[in-house]
Design a protein around this motif. Sequence first.
Motif, PDB file in Angstrom:
ATOM      1  N   VAL A 183      38.139  30.749  49.114  1.00  0.00           N
ATOM      2  CA  VAL A 183      39.275  31.230  48.378  1.00  0.00           C
ATOM      3  C   VAL A 183      38.507  31.814  46.871  1.00  0.00           C
ATOM      4  CG1 VAL A 183      41.435  30.935  47.008  1.00  0.00           C
ATOM      5  CG2 VAL A 183      41.016  30.095  49.109  1.00  0.00           C
ATOM      6  N   THR A 184      38.654  32.822  46.430  1.00  0.00           N
ATOM      7  CA  THR A 184      37.903  33.606  45.346  1.00  0.00           C
ATOM      8  C   THR A 184      38.426  32.901  44.171  1.00  0.00           C
ATOM      9  OG1 THR A 184      39.057  35.363  45.354  1.00  0.00           O
ATOM     10  CG2 THR A 184      37.280  35.538  46.666  1.00  0.00           C
ATOM     11  N   GLU A 185      37.834  33.386  43.030  1.00  0.00           N
ATOM     12  CA  GLU A 185      38.412  32.955  41.688  1.00  0.00           C
ATOM     13  C   GLU A 185      39.838  33.615  41.447  1.00  0.00           C
ATOM     14  OE1 GLU A 185      37.671  30.907  38.654  1.00  0.00           O
ATOM     15  OE2 GLU A 185      36.821  30.096  40.271  1.00  0.00           O
ATOM     16  N   THR A 186      40.020  34.965  41.819  1.00  0.00           N
ATOM     17  CA  THR A 186      41.094  35.468  41.839  1.00  0.00           C
ATOM     18  C   THR A 186      42.222  34.876  42.743  1.00  0.00           C
ATOM     19  OG1 THR A 186      40.020  37.702  41.309  1.00  0.00           O
ATOM     20  CG2 THR A 186      42.421  37.892  42.105  1.00  0.00           C
ATOM     21  N   GLY A 187      41.712  34.414  43.826  1.00  0.00           N
ATOM     22  CA  GLY A 187      42.747  33.836  45.105  1.00  0.00           C
ATOM     23  C   GLY A 187      43.148  32.408  44.427  1.00  0.00           C
ATOM     24  N   ALA A 188      42.234  31.819  43.875  1.00  0.00           N
ATOM     25  CA  ALA A 188      42.779  30.391  43.354  1.00  0.00           C
ATOM     26  C   ALA A 188      44.043  30.492  42.787  1.00  0.00           C
ATOM     27  CB  ALA A 188      41.547  29.826  42.718  1.00  0.00           C
ATOM     28  N   LEU A 189      44.428  31.418  42.097  1.00  0.00           N
ATOM     29  CA  LEU A 189      45.585  31.413  41.303  1.00  0.00           C
ATOM     30  C   LEU A 189      46.737  31.874  42.145  1.00  0.00           C
ATOM     31  CD1 LEU A 189      47.075  31.890  38.328  1.00  0.00           C
ATOM     32  CD2 LEU A 189      46.397  34.278  38.749  1.00  0.00           C
ATOM     33  N   LEU A 190      46.652  32.256  43.359  1.00  0.00           N
ATOM     34  CA  LEU A 190      47.483  32.446  44.354  1.00  0.00           C
ATOM     35  C   LEU A 190      47.414  31.496  45.638  1.00  0.00           C
ATOM     36  CD1 LEU A 190      47.331  36.250  44.186  1.00  0.00           C
ATOM     37  CD2 LEU A 190      48.977  34.879  43.113  1.00  0.00           C
ATOM     38  N   LEU A 191      46.685  30.427  45.395  1.00  0.00           N
ATOM     39  CA  LEU A 191      46.543  29.541  46.706  1.00  0.00           C
ATOM     40  C   LEU A 191      47.774  29.018  47.299  1.00  0.00           C
ATOM     41  CD1 LEU A 191      44.323  28.046  48.103  1.00  0.00           C
ATOM     42  CD2 LEU A 191      44.585  25.928  46.667  1.00  0.00           C
ATOM     43  N   ASP A 192      48.980  28.780  46.856  1.00  0.00           N
ATOM     44  CA  ASP A 192      49.935  28.287  47.486  1.00  0.00           C
ATOM     45  C   ASP A 192      50.454  29.495  48.163  1.00  0.00           C
ATOM     46  OD1 ASP A 192      49.888  25.723  46.431  1.00  0.00           O
ATOM     47  OD2 ASP A 192      51.283  26.265  44.611  1.00  0.00           O
ATOM     48  N   ALA A 193      50.368  30.639  47.937  1.00  0.00           N
ATOM     49  CA  ALA A 193      50.731  31.705  48.727  1.00  0.00           C
ATOM     50  C   ALA A 193      49.906  32.229  49.823  1.00  0.00           C
ATOM     51  CB  ALA A 193      51.268  32.975  47.944  1.00  0.00           C
ATOM     52  N   ILE A 194      48.582  31.705  49.691  1.00  0.00           N
ATOM     53  CA  ILE A 194      47.421  32.213  50.728  1.00  0.00           C
ATOM     54  C   ILE A 194      47.617  31.190  51.707  1.00  0.00           C
ATOM     55  CG2 ILE A 194      44.890  32.139  51.011  1.00  0.00           C
ATOM     56  CD1 ILE A 194      44.861  33.313  48.241  1.00  0.00           C
ATOM     57  N   LEU A 195      47.938  30.142  51.745  1.00  0.00           N
ATOM     58  CA  LEU A 195      47.865  29.094  52.544  1.00  0.00           C
ATOM     59  C   LEU A 195      48.775  29.351  53.964  1.00  0.00           C
ATOM     60  CD1 LEU A 195      47.047  25.849  50.423  1.00  0.00           C
ATOM     61  CD2 LEU A 195      45.543  26.988  51.999  1.00  0.00           C
ATOM     62  N   PRO A 196      49.804  29.414  53.556  1.00  0.00           N
ATOM     63  CA  PRO A 196      50.802  29.786  54.673  1.00  0.00           C
ATOM     64  C   PRO A 196      50.299  31.093  55.438  1.00  0.00           C
ATOM     65  CG  PRO A 196      51.848  30.008  52.758  1.00  0.00           C
ATOM     66  CD  PRO A 196      50.642  29.522  52.384  1.00  0.00           C
ATOM     67  N   GLU A 197      49.768  32.052  54.592  1.00  0.00           N
ATOM     68  CA  GLU A 197      49.256  33.403  55.416  1.00  0.00           C
ATOM     69  C   GLU A 197      48.090  32.965  56.273  1.00  0.00           C
ATOM     70  OE1 GLU A 197      50.305  36.489  55.007  1.00  0.00           O
ATOM     71  OE2 GLU A 197      52.154  35.846  54.189  1.00  0.00           O
TER      72      GLU A 197
ATOM     73  N   GLU B 189      34.116  25.128  47.464  1.00  0.00           N
ATOM     74  CA  GLU B 189      32.819  25.551  48.566  1.00  0.00           C
ATOM     75  C   GLU B 189      33.619  25.833  49.922  1.00  0.00           C
ATOM     76  OE1 GLU B 189      31.457  21.418  48.761  1.00  0.00           O
ATOM     77  OE2 GLU B 189      32.870  21.126  50.554  1.00  0.00           O
ATOM     78  N   GLY B 190      34.778  25.933  49.827  1.00  0.00           N
ATOM     79  CA  GLY B 190      35.655  26.154  50.982  1.00  0.00           C
ATOM     80  C   GLY B 190      35.476  25.655  52.277  1.00  0.00           C
ATOM     81  N   VAL B 191      35.588  26.199  53.357  1.00  0.00           N
ATOM     82  CA  VAL B 191      35.758  25.546  54.930  1.00  0.00           C
ATOM     83  C   VAL B 191      34.776  26.064  55.871  1.00  0.00           C
ATOM     84  CG1 VAL B 191      37.221  24.944  56.598  1.00  0.00           C
ATOM     85  CG2 VAL B 191      38.080  24.791  54.138  1.00  0.00           C
ATOM     86  N   TYR B 192      34.008  25.301  56.387  1.00  0.00           N
ATOM     87  CA  TYR B 192      33.153  25.696  57.468  1.00  0.00           C
ATOM     88  C   TYR B 192      33.844  25.777  58.865  1.00  0.00           C
ATOM     89  CZ  TYR B 192      28.972  25.842  60.251  1.00  0.00           C
ATOM     90  OH  TYR B 192      27.908  26.273  61.239  1.00  0.00           O
ATOM     91  N   LEU B 193      34.367  27.087  59.372  1.00  0.00           N
ATOM     92  CA  LEU B 193      35.198  27.096  60.445  1.00  0.00           C
ATOM     93  C   LEU B 193      34.879  26.602  61.657  1.00  0.00           C
ATOM     94  CD1 LEU B 193      36.488  30.873  59.518  1.00  0.00           C
ATOM     95  CD2 LEU B 193      37.896  28.419  59.076  1.00  0.00           C
ATOM     96  N   ARG B 194      33.614  26.469  61.984  1.00  0.00           N
ATOM     97  CA  ARG B 194      33.009  26.043  63.199  1.00  0.00           C
ATOM     98  C   ARG B 194      33.563  24.452  63.296  1.00  0.00           C
ATOM     99  NH1 ARG B 194      29.378  27.722  67.046  1.00  0.00           N
ATOM    100  NH2 ARG B 194      29.041  29.389  65.141  1.00  0.00           N
ATOM    101  N   ARG B 195      33.439  23.868  62.087  1.00  0.00           N
ATOM    102  CA  ARG B 195      33.724  22.339  62.225  1.00  0.00           C
ATOM    103  C   ARG B 195      35.381  22.479  62.415  1.00  0.00           C
ATOM    104  NH1 ARG B 195      35.661  18.516  57.963  1.00  0.00           N
ATOM    105  NH2 ARG B 195      35.468  16.531  58.889  1.00  0.00           N
TER     106      ARG B 195
ATOM    107  N   GLY C  34      40.274  40.852  47.711  1.00  0.00           N
ATOM    108  CA  GLY C  34      39.422  40.163  46.904  1.00  0.00           C
ATOM    109  C   GLY C  34      39.793  38.686  46.815  1.00  0.00           C
ATOM    110  N   LEU C  35      40.766  38.186  47.668  1.00  0.00           N
ATOM    111  CA  LEU C  35      41.121  36.950  47.404  1.00  0.00           C
ATOM    112  C   LEU C  35      40.585  35.685  48.247  1.00  0.00           C
ATOM    113  CD1 LEU C  35      45.128  37.747  47.481  1.00  0.00           C
ATOM    114  CD2 LEU C  35      43.669  37.531  45.685  1.00  0.00           C
TER     115      LEU C  35
END
Length: 390
Positions: A362-376, A322-328, A351-352
């Motif tokens: 995070v998309t389905e494709t991005g889920a595979l790369l989550l550990d790399a996405i978070l610090p970005e 479901e992701g994150v609500y950025l206003r919160r 597309g990540l």
Amino acid sequence: MDEADSLALYIHWPFCVSKCPYCDFNSHVRDSVDQDRWRAALLADLTHEAALTPGRRMGSVFFGGGTPSLMPPATVAAMLDAAAGHWGFTPDVEITLEANPSSVEAARFADLAATGVNRVSLGLQSLDDAALAFLGRAHGVTEGLAALATAQAAFPRVSFDLIYALPEQTLAAWQSELSRALSFGTEHLSLYQLTVEPGTRFATDAAQGRLHIPDGDTAADLFEATRAITAAAGLPAYETSNHARPGAESRHNLTYWRYGDYLGVGPGAHGRRGACATVRHKKPENWLGAIDRNGHGLQAEEPLDGHARAQEALLMGLRLREGVYLRRVAALAGGQAPVDRGAVGRLERLGLLTLADERLTVTETGALLLDAILPEVVTAAPLRLAGGAI
């Protein structure tokens, strides 16, 4: 009271019959346990937290470990009675207990259900006897499946764990095992790739060249197959490693990932009490000593500033489908949010990630790369968001 304001409670039982070679959890093997002393100590730790959270209700309780199914049902009942007395439960309270799938522990399931436990999480870990032996598990497949059947008869809600990406495990073998797991009809599965954690026996084996887990490409193929098979079966991933029928998600764990308040009691338990991070003494004997001295097992309480809370909310929430609500997130940070807008845009074009209606996912494709996405995405220094969101 607004049910969204309810608390979650985690109770840690640190004892196991044996230590699994992959496990880095706070678990310990002891020749004997003074059950009366442990019950009294857990109740004291609980009472301390209750005094600091008046006026709240408890929406979920989770007995974790260690092996909580080794707890006497009388101790489980005492903890639940005390929690109900201190806070009161929401009408749909979820009470989960982790259990080993042995015949000895399965014999306690009916008694545990009678205490109020309404959800059990079984550590099956594999449906292959050779893999179970490799993982250091004390049960075999036949015993484990018998315990699963007993659990399904005793509890209204059942989940179980499996570990995959084992040495030499093929894609075809994992697809077959996962399909079999889905045939048992549970509402929830926790599916974890084997990782070599520091301080474990597997870490020593890997350092000495005796353990080789699948490479990144193979692990990615296994992960993608896991997502596709569970989704097709009606148990899509709602978190990186957790899959459930819609409505059967673990409400307790959703509190963590949605960054709600949760209390932790017992050795090594962590909590988030408002804007304060809590941690208990980890070693059982040290925790007991702290209870004797102070009436609680706290080792540290650390105030969290808004930036730290916003970071945590992002790191946890981006694991969710479901992701994150950025206003919160911006509200937690006091008007600022630790999000790199440039990185978000770049990863969205790849597309990540997606950003729509102030919700970052995070998309389905991005889920595979989550550990790399978070610090970005999550920055070390806060950036103010235009209008409170990006």
